[in-house]
Design an enzyme around this catalytic site. Sequence first.
Site, PDB file in Angstrom:
ATOM      1  N   GLU A 210      52.716  69.404  33.644  1.00 58.33           N
ATOM      2  CA  GLU A 210      51.274  69.652  33.562  1.00 58.33           C
ATOM      3  C   GLU A 210      50.891  70.823  34.467  1.00 58.33           C
ATOM      4  OE1 GLU A 210      48.783  68.402  31.801  1.00 58.33           O
ATOM      5  OE2 GLU A 210      50.038  67.048  30.636  1.00 58.33           O
TER       6      GLU A 210
ATOM      7  N   SER B  12      52.974  71.028  61.530  1.00 60.18           N
ATOM      8  CA  SER B  12      53.653  69.915  60.864  1.00 60.18           C
ATOM      9  C   SER B  12      55.144  69.907  61.173  1.00 60.18           C
ATOM     10  CB  SER B  12      53.444  70.006  59.347  1.00 60.18           C
ATOM     11  OG  SER B  12      52.085  69.844  59.015  1.00 60.18           O
TER      12      SER B  12
ATOM     13  N   ARG C  54      59.037  63.819  66.172  1.00 59.66           N
ATOM     14  CA  ARG C  54      59.205  62.458  65.662  1.00 59.66           C
ATOM     15  C   ARG C  54      60.683  62.125  65.483  1.00 59.66           C
ATOM     16  NH1 ARG C  54      56.074  62.875  61.508  1.00 59.66           N
ATOM     17  NH2 ARG C  54      57.538  62.748  59.764  1.00 59.66           N
TER      18      ARG C  54
ATOM     19  N   HIS D 141      62.279  62.657  44.436  1.00 56.61           N
ATOM     20  CA  HIS D 141      62.529  63.783  45.332  1.00 56.61           C
ATOM     21  C   HIS D 141      63.935  64.342  45.124  1.00 56.61           C
ATOM     22  CE1 HIS D 141      59.293  62.579  48.543  1.00 56.61           C
ATOM     23  NE2 HIS D 141      58.855  62.497  47.308  1.00 56.61           N
TER      24      HIS D 141
ATOM     25  N   GLU E 176      62.586  71.420  48.773  1.00 52.72           N
ATOM     26  CA  GLU E 176      62.387  70.053  48.295  1.00 52.72           C
ATOM     27  C   GLU E 176      61.517  70.080  47.040  1.00 52.72           C
ATOM     28  OE1 GLU E 176      61.326  65.902  50.388  1.00 52.72           O
ATOM     29  OE2 GLU E 176      59.566  67.143  50.001  1.00 52.72           O
TER      30      GLU E 176
ATOM     31  N   HIS F 286      47.632  60.059  51.472  1.00 49.90           N
ATOM     32  CA  HIS F 286      47.886  61.052  52.525  1.00 49.90           C
ATOM     33  C   HIS F 286      46.620  61.316  53.333  1.00 49.90           C
ATOM     34  CE1 HIS F 286      49.683  64.516  54.511  1.00 49.90           C
ATOM     35  NE2 HIS F 286      48.586  65.204  54.216  1.00 49.90           N
TER      36      HIS F 286
END
Length: 249
Positions: free
Chosen positions: A55, A66, A73, A137, A156, A172
């Site tokens: 689409e 980020s 992290r 993914h 990715e 999100h």
Amino acid sequence: MKGEQQVEAALKSYEDVDSWKTMIFLYNSAMKEVETKLEILNDEFQHVHQYNPIEHIKTRIKTPESIVKKLRRYGYESSIENMVRYINDIAGVRLICSFTSDIYRLAEMIGNQSDLKVLSIKDYIRNPKESGYKSYHMLVSVPVFLSDSVVDTKVEIQIRTIAMDFWASLEHKIYYKFEGNAPEYISRDLRECAKMVAELDDKMLSLNEAIQECIVQEASRRNMDDVLDNVVGTRRGQGVIHFRSQKTE
């Protein structure tokens, strides 16, 4: 490791250019290559099958904030080398499809590309995350051709339906607002919404399959009518059609 070493070597070769800008240049180039490949595959599918499985396509380069947050992290220092080695989604391409069947069809087409190397696959459609997140993914490596070298760079690819993308975008935003610590009742409602989205996808897929079956049956009926018309026309031309006269009293 080969791709990571190539990226690091490319970074060192640009001594007069900021390493961060060089890294972004490489990932942006890889992202463009993948996007172009996918557009060509979509155009080819339209040409051959008169149908577009994609689409629309979304692309993005992860922001410095980020990347740094993700490295922390994971427990790594913020460095160019660690970004290249441990962050797999610096360059991201998202494919939005109409139906779940399109997802696996596209994944197969991508996997068949000779100059793309599939590094890993995470199927969150058959195995959704606890939050309810669904998507497919693929981590791929694509060669970026520079003036004096070729650098294999990671991209990715996420493939999902329109409904899955709607849910994921909302999730999100919610978790970003709560910094990953949303109240339990919100998480619970999101999981319920994820179930509704899955049911909607299943319904739409079934409806599409029913429509396609009707189209096939209609085409078959028309072909049969054409065959009969041709047969009748041929016999008339040969004068072999006889009409039975009715008796009159």
